[in-house]
Design a protein around this motif. Structure first.
Motif, PDB file in Angstrom:
ATOM      1  N   GLN A 144       0.825  -1.202   0.000  1.00 27.68           N
ATOM      2  CA  GLN A 144       0.000   0.000   0.000  1.00 27.68           C
ATOM      3  C   GLN A 144       0.863   1.258   0.000  1.00 27.68           C
ATOM      4  OE1 GLN A 144      -3.284  -0.517  -0.332  1.00 27.68           O
ATOM      5  NE2 GLN A 144      -2.728  -2.691  -0.315  1.00 27.68           N
ATOM      6  N   VAL A 145       1.938   1.245   0.797  1.00 25.31           N
ATOM      7  CA  VAL A 145       2.850   2.394   0.830  1.00 25.31           C
ATOM      8  C   VAL A 145       3.522   2.568  -0.522  1.00 25.31           C
ATOM      9  CG1 VAL A 145       4.940   3.325   1.893  1.00 25.31           C
ATOM     10  CG2 VAL A 145       3.222   2.172   3.308  1.00 25.31           C
ATOM     11  N   VAL A 158       3.326   5.884  -3.000  1.00 20.69           N
ATOM     12  CA  VAL A 158       4.526   6.589  -3.459  1.00 20.69           C
ATOM     13  C   VAL A 158       4.556   6.618  -4.982  1.00 20.69           C
ATOM     14  CG1 VAL A 158       7.046   6.485  -3.525  1.00 20.69           C
ATOM     15  CG2 VAL A 158       5.826   6.069  -1.376  1.00 20.69           C
ATOM     16  N   LYS A 159       4.228   5.500  -5.608  1.00 25.48           N
ATOM     17  CA  LYS A 159       4.220   5.423  -7.068  1.00 25.48           C
ATOM     18  C   LYS A 159       3.186   6.389  -7.657  1.00 25.48           C
ATOM     19  CE  LYS A 159       4.289   1.930 -10.712  1.00 25.48           C
ATOM     20  NZ  LYS A 159       4.143   0.481 -11.001  1.00 25.48           N
ATOM     21  N   GLY A 160       2.006   6.463  -6.990  1.00 23.53           N
ATOM     22  CA  GLY A 160       0.974   7.385  -7.467  1.00 23.53           C
ATOM     23  C   GLY A 160       1.398   8.839  -7.370  1.00 23.53           C
ATOM     24  N   ARG A 167       1.858  11.690 -10.423  1.00 25.74           N
ATOM     25  CA  ARG A 167       1.166  12.979 -10.440  1.00 25.74           C
ATOM     26  C   ARG A 167       2.126  14.153 -10.399  1.00 25.74           C
ATOM     27  NH1 ARG A 167      -2.197  10.115  -6.783  1.00 25.74           N
ATOM     28  NH2 ARG A 167      -1.158  11.120  -5.035  1.00 25.74           N
ATOM     29  N   ALA A 168       3.370  13.885 -10.030  1.00 22.75           N
ATOM     30  CA  ALA A 168       4.339  14.983  -9.942  1.00 22.75           C
ATOM     31  C   ALA A 168       4.634  15.551 -11.333  1.00 22.75           C
ATOM     32  CB  ALA A 168       5.627  14.488  -9.301  1.00 22.75           C
ATOM     33  N   PRO A 169       4.793  16.894 -11.464  1.00 23.73           N
ATOM     34  CA  PRO A 169       5.102  17.476 -12.773  1.00 23.73           C
ATOM     35  C   PRO A 169       6.444  17.015 -13.293  1.00 23.73           C
ATOM     36  CG  PRO A 169       5.387  19.100 -11.032  1.00 23.73           C
ATOM     37  CD  PRO A 169       4.747  17.908 -10.406  1.00 23.73           C
TER      38      PRO A 169
END
Length: 337
Positions: free
Chosen positions: A323-324, A328-330, A334-336
Motif C-alpha cells: 500500500q505504501v 509513493v508510485k501514485g 502525479r508529480a510534474p
C-alpha cells in the motif's frame, strides 16, 4: 466571399511516460531470501550445517504445501483461515481411527475425504450463501479446532508404525534434503503451471481483479471458488497426515497458529490480499524466508513468544508495504515532469 482558415496543426502526441524497470513477481522477496541466508550462514552458528538445513526444510514443507492451494484462493480475492484447524482435526481423526484398529493405508484416504468435506463446507457458505470468506473461515477455524478436541480430547496417540514416521523425516542420502521435498516440488510445479500457464490460472486472476467482469466473460465464479476451497481442505488434511507422522503424535492442538505463517508467506511473496496479483515463486520464497528467520532465531535461543511477534511483524509488513509503495508510485506519477 468567405475566407477559409487552415485547420490548426494538431498538437504533438505526448510522449509516453517513461517507467523504470520493474522486477518480476517474487524477485524482490527472493533477493531478500538469498541475502538473509548468506548473512545467517556467517553470523549464526550451526545455521549452514547439513543437519540444520534438513530441519529447516522439514519446517517449510507443511507451510509451502498448504500455501499452494491457499495462494489460488487469495488470488481470487478470498481467504481461508481454517487451514490450521483442518490440520488439527485431521490429525485427531487420524489418531482416533488408528486407536480403533484401522491401518494407515485406509486411514489416510478417509482423512483426505474429511478434508474435502471441511473445505466444501467453507466453499458452500461462501459461494452459495454469499457470506464473506473472512467471517466464514474465522468461524470454521474455531469450529474445526473444537471438533478436534471432541474427537481426541487432550490425549495424544503416538504409537504409529516406525516405518511411516521414519520416512516422514528421512533424507535423500547424505544431502540432508528431506525425502518429502521431492513430492512437494512436483506439486509446486503442477500448481505453477496451472496458475501461470493455463486458462484456469488466467480466470483466477480475472476473478480477483473483477468478479463481475469474470462472470460476464463466461467464468463460473461460484463453482471455481467452491473447488478451490475443497482443494485447500484436501491439501490441509494431507498436511495433517504429514504433521502427525513427522512428530509421531496425533493431537487435537497440532499446528495451532500455523495459518498465520501460511498467510504471512503468501503475502510476503507478493500476492495481494485483495486478489488479482502475485505469483507462486514469491510465495515459495516467502515460506523459505519466514522459516529461515524463525530457525535462525531459535538457534540463538530466542523465546517462542518472540518468534510469534516476528511472524506478526512480517505479516503486517507484507500487508502495509504494497500500500505504501502504491501511494509513493501514485505521487510520482502525479508529480510534474
Amino acid at each position: 466571399m468567405t475566407v477559409e482558415t487552415a485547420p490548426a496543426p494538431a498538437a504533438p502526441a505526448a510522449a509516453p511516460a517513461r517507467r523504470g524497470p520493474t522486477l518480476p513477481s517474487g524477485s524482490v522477496i527472493t533477493t531478500f531470501l538469498v541475502l538473509f541466508l548468506v548473512i545467517a550462514a556467517f553470523s549464526v552458528e550451526g545455521f549452514a550445517s547439513t543437519r540444520n538445513a534438513g530441519f529447516l526444510l522439514l519446517d517449510v514443507v507443511v507451510i509451502a504445501l498448504i500455501a499452494l492451494p491457499l495462494t489460488l484462493v487469495v488470488v481470487t480475492g478470498e481467504i481461508d483461515l481454517s487451514v490450521a484447524s483442518t490440520v488439527g482435526l485431521s490429525s485427531a481423526v487420524m489418531g482416533q481411527l488408528w486407536v480403533a484398529g484401522l491401518p494407515l493405508e485406509a486411514i489416510i484416504p478417509l482423512v483426505l475425504v474429511l478434508g474435502a468435506v471441511l473445505g466444501a463446507v467453507n466453499g458452500f457458505l461462501v459461494t452459495r450463501l454469499g457470506l464473506p470468506s473472512l467471517a466464514v473461515t474465522i468461524g470454521t477455524l474455531a469450529l474445526y479446532r473444537g471438533l478436534a478436541f471432541v474427537v481426541l480430547g487432550d490425549q495424544a496417540v503416538a504409537d504409529f508404525p516406525r516405518a511411516w514416521t521414519t520416512w516422514a523425516i528421512s533424507s535423500i542420502g547424505s544431502t540432508g534434503i528431506p525425502t518429502v521435498v521431492l513430492p512437494l516440488l512436483v506439486l509446486v510445479a503442477v500448481t505453477a503451471v496451472v496458475l501461470h500457464a493455463t486458462p484456469v490460472g488466467r480466470s483466477l486472476y480475472a476473478m480477483g481483479n473483477s468478479e463481475d467482469a469474470a462472470r460476464f466473460s463466461g467464468i463460473d465464479v461460484a463453482r471455481t471458488k467452491l473447488w478451490l476451497f475443497v482443494a485447500t481442505g484436501v491439501v490441509s488434511a494431507l498436511g495433517g497426515v504429514y504433521w502427525t507422522l513427522r512428530y509421531g503424535s496425533a493431537r487435537a492442538d497440532n499446528a495451532t497458529g500455523l495459518e498465520l505463517q501460511v498467510i504471512a508467506a503468501i503475502l510476503l511473496g507478493g500476492v495481494s490480499i485483495f486478489g488479482g496479483s502475485g505469483g507462486l515463486l514469491g510465495v515459495m520464497a516467502g515460506a523459505l524466508l519466514l522459516a529461515s528467520v524463525r530457525n535462525a532465531l531459535q538457534l540463538v535461543n530466542v523465546p517462542s513468544d518472540v518468534l510469534n511477534i516476528v511472524t506478526g511483524v512480517l505479516l503486517i509488513t507484507a500487508v502495509v508495504a504494497p500500500q505504501v509503495a502504491a501511494r509513493v508510485k501514485g505521487r510520482r506519477r502525479r508529480a510534474p515532469a
